[in-house]
Scaffold this active site. Structure first.
Site, short mmCIF file in Angstrom:
data_model
loop_
_atom_site.label_atom_id
_atom_site.label_comp_id
_atom_site.label_asym_id
_atom_site.label_seq_id
_atom_site.Cartn_x
_atom_site.Cartn_y
_atom_site.Cartn_z
N ASP A 12 0.84 -1.20 0.00
CA ASP A 12 0.00 0.00 0.00
C ASP A 12 0.87 1.24 0.00
OD1 ASP A 12 -2.29 -1.57 0.00
OD2 ASP A 12 -2.38 -1.65 2.19
N LYS A 34 0.76 -8.09 -2.40
CA LYS A 34 -0.56 -7.66 -2.85
C LYS A 34 -0.49 -6.25 -3.43
CE LYS A 34 -3.91 -6.32 0.02
NZ LYS A 34 -4.45 -5.05 -0.55
N ASP A 61 -5.30 -7.12 -6.19
CA ASP A 61 -6.47 -6.91 -5.33
C ASP A 61 -7.25 -5.69 -5.83
OD1 ASP A 61 -8.26 -6.81 -3.19
OD2 ASP A 61 -6.85 -5.73 -1.91
N LEU A 62 -8.00 -5.87 -6.92
CA LEU A 62 -8.81 -4.78 -7.48
C LEU A 62 -10.31 -5.01 -7.30
CD1 LEU A 62 -6.81 -4.03 -10.76
CD2 LEU A 62 -6.65 -2.90 -8.53
N LYS A 63 -10.68 -6.17 -6.78
CA LYS A 63 -12.08 -6.45 -6.42
C LYS A 63 -13.03 -6.12 -7.57
CE LYS A 63 -11.19 -5.46 -1.52
NZ LYS A 63 -9.81 -4.91 -1.63
N PHE A 64 -12.82 -6.76 -8.70
CA PHE A 64 -13.65 -6.49 -9.87
C PHE A 64 -15.13 -6.74 -9.57
CE2 PHE A 64 -9.60 -7.80 -12.09
CZ PHE A 64 -9.26 -6.51 -12.49
N HIS A 65 -15.97 -5.82 -10.01
CA HIS A 65 -17.42 -5.92 -9.78
C HIS A 65 -18.11 -5.15 -10.90
CE1 HIS A 65 -20.97 -5.46 -6.69
NE2 HIS A 65 -21.36 -5.92 -7.86
N ASP A 66 -18.52 -5.88 -11.93
CA ASP A 66 -19.12 -5.26 -13.11
C ASP A 66 -19.90 -6.33 -13.86
OD1 ASP A 66 -19.60 -3.44 -15.32
OD2 ASP A 66 -17.78 -2.37 -14.71
N ILE A 67 -20.38 -6.00 -15.04
CA ILE A 67 -21.11 -6.99 -15.83
C ILE A 67 -20.16 -8.12 -16.22
CG2 ILE A 67 -22.77 -5.28 -16.63
CD1 ILE A 67 -21.30 -5.30 -19.34
N THR A 125 -13.60 -6.40 5.59
CA THR A 125 -13.33 -6.48 7.03
C THR A 125 -13.58 -5.16 7.75
OG1 THR A 125 -10.99 -6.09 6.55
CG2 THR A 125 -11.68 -8.38 6.87
N ARG A 187 -3.97 -8.79 12.53
CA ARG A 187 -3.10 -7.86 13.24
C ARG A 187 -2.28 -8.62 14.29
NH1 ARG A 187 -4.07 -5.15 9.60
NH2 ARG A 187 -4.68 -2.97 9.46
N GLN A 196 -9.79 -1.66 10.85
CA GLN A 196 -10.38 -2.99 10.71
C GLN A 196 -11.31 -3.28 11.88
OE1 GLN A 196 -9.91 -4.53 8.02
NE2 GLN A 196 -7.88 -4.15 7.21
N GLY A 216 -0.51 -5.44 5.99
CA GLY A 216 0.10 -4.28 5.35
C GLY A 216 0.75 -3.35 6.34
N ARG A 217 -0.04 -2.48 6.94
CA ARG A 217 0.49 -1.42 7.80
C ARG A 217 1.36 -1.92 8.96
NH1 ARG A 217 -5.17 1.79 8.03
NH2 ARG A 217 -5.86 -0.34 7.59
#
Length: 240
Positions: A12, A34, A61-67, A125, A187, A196, A216-217
């Site tokens: 990130d 990631k 990690d782009l979380k595709f959400h479309d047709i 999350t 964590r 989170q 990540g962090r």
């Protein structure tokens, strides 16, 4: 898997230079890197190839959400980039997931490569049960909803799901041992909770049945990031 292979580090960061520096620093102690929206939108798709060439496996990690047509076309492109895994939102529906799984296998077959694992994102999350009811107007309980979506993802040919640590055991019981569970919201005991809501420690996540944990962090903001990663791996080793 070895404990280090289970650790996914979230890159990130804003720039390609920062990302490649982290890969160089951590690639021998981390299983997967990631790439989320922040880095992908800054550095562009070629960052996937560059990290792969540098010796890192990549989770896009782009979380595709479309047709369905749009997401399956994107899946072909991500496959060409050489990603190790990528994800789509289960809420995009059965046909979207089916076409995405099919397109990924077809593209990998044309290229003569192993197909990336396609994961279904269940509930983020950062979402609490109260937000699920009041903001999203979903009346199913959190665990019931996540398990239903995990079963739907499996039926549509996906390799696994992304889910909170709190739902790991229920998903594992419902979907069996061959279904991948990738768990963010992890964590270490020495790290802050941040934004989170549904979290656990790395050791607890693996003991509950997760295959991979995303952190990540807690690593990126440490002065010695390699040492932070090693502390997490040691915790994993002690839990297995």
């Amino acid at each position: 898997m070895e404990p280090r292979e289970r650790l996914i580090v979230a890159l990130d960061v804003d720039t390609e230079e920062e990302a490649l520096s982290l890969v160089d620093e951590l690639r021998d102690v981390v299983g997967v890197f990631k790439i989320g929206m922040q880095l992908f939108n800054s550095a562009g798709p070629d960052i996937v190839r560059k990290i792969t060439r540098a010796g890192g496996r990549v989770f896009v990690d782009l979380k595709f959400h479309d047709i369905p047509n749009t997401v399956s076309a994107a899946a072909r492109i991500i496959t060409r980039l050489g990603a190790y895994m990528f994800n789509v939102h289960v809420a995009g529906g059965r046909e979207m997931m089916r076409q995405t799984a099919k397109a990924t296998l077809e593209e990998a077959g044309c290229l003569g490569i192993s197909p990336p694992r396609v994961l279904g994102v269940t509930v983020l999350t950062s979402i609490s049960e109260q937000q699920l009811r009041e903001d999203l107007k979903i009346q199913l309980g959190m665990e019931e909803l996540v398990v239903e979506w995990a079963l739907m993802a499996r039926e549509c040919g996906l390799s696994g799901v992304v889910a909170s640590p709190h739902e790991i055991a229920a998903i594992r019981e419902a979907c069996g041992p061959g279904f991948l569970i990738v768990t963010p919201g992890v964590r270490p005991v020495w790290a802050d909770k941040d934004d989170q809501q549904r979290i656990t420690t790395p050791a607890q996540a693996i003991q509950l049945g997760a295959d991979y944990i995303v952190i990540g962090r807690p690593i990126l903001r440490e002065k010695n990031r390699r040492e932070a990663a090693m502390r997490i791996i040691e915790e994993l080793e002690a839990s297995i």
